[in-house]
Design an enzyme around this catalytic site. Structure first.
Site, PDB file in Angstrom:
ATOM      1  N   GLY A  53       0.998  -1.522   0.293  1.00  0.00           N
ATOM      2  CA  GLY A  53      -0.055  -0.373   0.031  1.00  0.00           C
ATOM      3  C   GLY A  53       0.671   1.010  -0.174  1.00  0.00           C
ATOM      4  N   MET A  94       2.046   2.608   2.693  1.00  0.00           N
ATOM      5  CA  MET A  94       3.039   3.143   3.437  1.00  0.00           C
ATOM      6  C   MET A  94       3.977   1.567   3.603  1.00  0.00           C
ATOM      7  SD  MET A  94       0.131   4.890   5.748  1.00  0.00           S
ATOM      8  CE  MET A  94      -0.953   4.183   4.462  1.00  0.00           C
ATOM      9  N   ALA A  95       3.693   0.702   3.081  1.00  0.00           N
ATOM     10  CA  ALA A  95       4.376  -1.025   3.692  1.00  0.00           C
ATOM     11  C   ALA A  95       4.116  -1.752   2.570  1.00  0.00           C
ATOM     12  CB  ALA A  95       3.677  -0.562   5.128  1.00  0.00           C
ATOM     13  N   LYS A 106       5.400  -7.157   6.861  1.00  0.00           N
ATOM     14  CA  LYS A 106       4.950  -5.944   6.784  1.00  0.00           C
ATOM     15  C   LYS A 106       5.956  -5.279   7.054  1.00  0.00           C
ATOM     16  CE  LYS A 106       0.725  -4.137   6.854  1.00  0.00           C
ATOM     17  NZ  LYS A 106      -0.100  -3.945   7.399  1.00  0.00           N
ATOM     18  N   ASP A 163      -9.048   2.027   7.997  1.00  0.00           N
ATOM     19  CA  ASP A 163      -8.896   1.846   7.194  1.00  0.00           C
ATOM     20  C   ASP A 163      -9.379   0.400   6.517  1.00  0.00           C
ATOM     21  OD1 ASP A 163      -8.355   1.926   4.184  1.00  0.00           O
ATOM     22  OD2 ASP A 163      -6.221   1.379   4.703  1.00  0.00           O
TER      23      ASP A 163
END
Length: 623
Positions: free
Chosen positions: A19, A21-22, A39, A133
Site C-alpha cells: 500500500g 506505507m508498507a 509487513k 482503514d
C-alpha cells in the site's frame, strides 16, 4: 528485499502486496519452520522518531489482539533501518477480489461477512484500537470461507503522525468516513461508517461514491447521499438497507452508538433472511387443525411483543407514527414475500436452471419456461461480455416453488477507469499506481533515455485515456543515459598489428577482418573499415576491417644475418624489404654491439633487402 533474512529469522520469499506505507511479503520463519506474512515499513517513514514510536506502540497493541476474525500478529522488529511486523500468513483471496470475480454477493452471505468483520472490530474497539482503514482489500477470505481482518497496528499510528506533521489525510478515499475526509478527530464510529460502505459494495457490486479525483470522491462522502441500494438491487430487504444507511450516516451521532449495536441489528436482519427451506410452505407445514380461542391474556402478550418491535424499529418516535410504520413494514413484507416467493399456497416445485453465461433475453426465456419470475441487476465484470449473465440467485439446481423470483446479475462489461500518468515515477511506484487504479501491469521494456535509471519514460495507453478495469498498461523504463558515443578514427593505411591496441583504448571491439588483394596498400595494411571514419558509435561497438594481401607472383625467400658493429651501447637495427608489393619495414629493434640478428626474408619477384643501423645504411642486397 527478496532473499533477505530479517534478524537471522525471517527469510523474505516473495512480494504479495502493498500500500502507500508498507510492502507485504511472504516469508519463512526459520525458528518455527512456518510461512508468515511480513509487513515492511517504507523508508520515507523511518526517519520520523515520533511516527516510529507510535508505529511500534500501536503494532504491539495489535499483536495482543486475539480473535478468530483478526489476522494474528506474531512479532515486531527492527533490522538495521527496516521496521517490520510479522503476521499470520493467509492463503486465499481478498474480499475485493471476491466481489470483482462474483459481482454482488447474495444478501445472506454479505450479512454473514459483515457480521464477522463487525465482531473483529468489536474486539479491537474493546481493546481501544481503531482500525481506520476498513475496506475489502484489507479483508481476507480463507479457503474455508472464514473472514480475517488485517492491517491492524499501523493505521492508527500513521493517521496520528501524518495529521500532526503534514495535515495529509491517510486512508482509502472510497471507504473512509466524512470525519476522515475533513481531517478531524476519528473514533470507533469511523470504522462503523467504513463497514457500512463495504456492506454496500458487497450487496450492489459497486462503491457508493465514485469520481475522477480523490478530492471529488471525498466531497461526495461529505455532501451527497449514496444511491439507494434497492434502486441497484431490488432483492435487498428493507431492514438490511436500513442497517447500511444508518452505518453510513454523515454525522457520527446518527450512526450506531457502537459496533455492538450494529452487530445486534445485523443479526436481526439475518433472522429475517430465510433460505429456501425455511420459506417453503407445504401442506405438512400447515395441517388442518382446531385452534383454541384467543384469550385476553394472549392478546396482551402479543401486544407486548408488538411494543418491543415498535421500540426496535421506531426508537423514540411518537406512538402515532409507530402503528403506521409497523403497518407499512408488514404490508411491504407481505408484498415482497408474494413477489419474491410466488404462490406460497402452491405445492409445485421446480429446479432452477443454470443461465450463467447466457444472454439476458435467453436467460429470461429459459426461466420463464420453468414458470419462474425474473429480476435483473447490472454489474461491472471485465471477464464476462456485456449482456451475459454473470451469476444468479438462487443458484442453479436449487429447488424452489413456482413463481419464485430468480435474480440474475447481468454484465455491463468492464468498469471504466482513467489511466494515471506514470511518467517520471520509479518502477515500483508506477506498478502500485497501476494496481490501485484497478489496472494490470502489461509489457515492460527498457531503453536508454535522458531520465534517471528505473523511472518510467513512456506508457501505453497514455493518460488520461479511459479504459476498462484490468486493462494491461505497457511501460518503457529508463536504463539511464546509456554508453558514451565515440567518433571513429580513420584506420586506413594503418598496419593491422597496431589497430588492436588503439581499439582497446577506445573501448571498441575488433569485428570481422577480410583480406583483399591490393596494389595500393602493402600487405597487412588496412584498406577499408565499417562503420566508416567519423561515424558515431557507442562504447563496445564492433569495427569490421578490410586488410590488403600480397599480389600473386614469384615468391622469393632468403635469410639475412647481421652482426651489430662496435659503437654506441644502444643501436637501432632496421630491416627494410622492397618488392612488387612495395616498401615495408619487416624488423625494427635496439641492440648492443656484437649482437647477431638473423631474419628470414620473403618477397615477390625482384626483392631488395636493406639493413640500417641508427638510420645509416649498413648493407644492401637483392634476392
Amino acid at each position: 528485499m527478496i532473499n533477505r533474512t530479517l534478524d537471522d529469522r525471517y527469510t523474505i520469499l516473495e512480494h504479495i502486496g502493498g500500500g502507500g506505507m508498507a510492502d507485504v511479503y511472504r516469508a519463512h520463519d526459520k525458528l518455527l519452520d512456518r510461512s508468515v506474512a511480513v509487513k515492511v515499513l517504507r523508508s520515507q517513514f523511518t526517519n520520523d522518531d515520533e511516527f516510529v514510536t507510535r508505529f511500534r506502540r500501536e503494532a504491539q497493541a495489535a499483536a495482543r489482539l486475539s480473535h478468530p476474525n483478526i489476522v494474528n500478529m506474531y512479532d515486531v522488529g527492527l533490522d538495521e533501518d527496516t521496521y517490520y511486523i510479522v503476521m499470520e500468513y493467509i492463503s486465499g483471496e481478498t474480499l475485493k477480489e471476491k466481489i470483482q470475480n462474483a459481482g454482488p454477493l447474495p444478501v445472506e452471505l454479505a450479512i454473514k461477512i459483515a457480521l464477522e468483520i463487525a465482531e473483529a472490530l468489536e474486539h479491537a474497539h474493546q481493546n481501544n484500537l481503531i482500525h481506520c482503514d476498513i475496506k475489502p482489500h484489507n479483508i481476507l477470505v480463507t479457503k474455508s470461507g472464514r473472514i480475517k481482518v488485517t492491517d491492524f497496528g499501523i493505521a492508527r499510528a500513521v493517521t496520528s503522525a501524518t495529521m500532526t506533521h503534514t495535515g495529509t489525510i491517510i486512508g482509502s478515499v472510497h471507504y473512509f468516513s466524512p470525519e476522515q475526509a475533513k481531517g478531524s478527530v476519528i473514533g470507533a464510529k469511523s470504522d462503523i461508517y467504513s463497514l457500512g460502505v463495504v456492506l454496500y459494495e458487497m450487496l450492489t457490486g459497486v462503491v457508493p461514491f465514485t469520481g475522477e479525483t480523490p478530492v471529488g470522491i471525498a466531497l461526495k462522502h461529505l455532501q451527497e447521499d449514496p444511491k439507494p441500494l434497492r434502486d441497484i438491487n431490488n432483492t435487498i430487504p428493507p431492514l438490511t438497507e436500513a442497517v447500511v444507511l444508518k452505518a453510513m450516516a454523515k454525522e457520527p451521532e446518527a450512526r450506531f452508538s457502537n459496533i455492538t449495536e450494529m452487530i445486534a441489528d445485523l443479526k436481526l436482519a439475518q433472522v429475517y433472511m430465510r433460505d429456501d427451506q425455511t420459506r417453503r410452505i407445504s401442506r405438512e407445514d400447515f395441517p388442518t387443525q382446531i385452534l383454541p380461542r384467543i384469550t385476553t391474556n394472549d392478546n396482551d402478550r402479543n401486544n407486548n411483543n408488538i411494543d418491543v418491535i415498535q421500540e426496535k424499529v421506531a426508537g423514540n418516535q411518537p406512538k402515532k407514527w409507530i402503528w403506521g410504520l409497523l403497518a407499512l413494514l408488514l404490508l411491504g413484507f407481505s408484498i415482497g414475500a408474494f413477489l419474491a416467493f410466488g404462490k406460497f399456497w402452491s405445492t409445485n416445485e421446480v429446479a432452477v436452471p443454470n443461465v450463467v453465461g447466457k444472454q439476458v433475453d435467453v436467460a429470461k426465456t429459459i426461466l420463464a419456461g420453468q414458470n419462474l419470475r425474473v429480476t435483473a441487476s447490472e454489474t461491472f465484470n471485465d471477464k464476462v461480455p456485456a449482456g451475459q449473465v454473470v451469476s444468479q440467485y438462487p443458484e442453479a439446481g436449487s429447488t424452489v416453488k413456482e413463481q419464485r423470483t430468480i435474480t440474475i446479475f447481468v454484465s455491463k462489461g468492464g468498469e471504466v477507469t482513467v489511466v494515471p500518468d506514470l511518467r517520471g515515477l520509479n518502477r515500483r511506484d508506477a506498478e502500485l499506481q497501476i494496481k490501485n487504479a484497478g489496472l494490470q501491469i502489461g509489457r515492460i521494456d527498457e531503453q536508454y533515455a535522458d531520465s534517471p535509471t528505473d523511472t518510467v519514460v513512456s506508457q501505453n495507453p497514455r493518460p488520461p485515456a479511459q479504459v476498462n478495469k484490468n486493462t494491461p498498461i505497457d511501460l518503457v523504463i529508463s536504463k539511464g543515459t546509456g554508453p558514451k558515443k565515440i567518433s571513429l578514427p580513420d584506420f586506413r593505411g594503418t598496419p593491422l598489428t597496431t589497430v588492436n591496441t588503439q581499439l582497446e583504448s577506445l573501448k571498441l571491439k575488433l569485428g570481422t577482418v577480410t583480406e583483399v588483394p591490393s596494389d595500393k596498400y602493402p600487405p597487412g595494411t588496412i584498406t577499408a573499415q565499417n562503420p566508416a571514419a567519423a561515424t558515431e558509435v557507442v562504447e563496445g561497438a564492433s569495427v569490421d576491417l578490410t586488410v590488403a594481401k600480397g599480389v600473386a607472383g614469384n615468391i622469393k625467400r632468403a635469410v639475412v644475418q647481421i652482426t651489430v658493429p662496435e659503437g654506441a651501447s644502444k643501436q637501432a637495427v632496421q630491416i627494410v624489404v622492397t618488392d612488387t608489393n612495395g616498401r615495408r619495414v619487416i624488423y625494427e629493434n635496439v641492440h648492443k654491439p656484437g649482437d647477431k640478428v638473423e631474419k628470414t626474408i620473403e618477397g615477390v619477384d625482384q626483392v631488395r633487402v636493406q639493413v640500417y643501423i641508427n638510420g645509416v645504411l649498413l648493407q644492401e642486397q637483392t634476392i
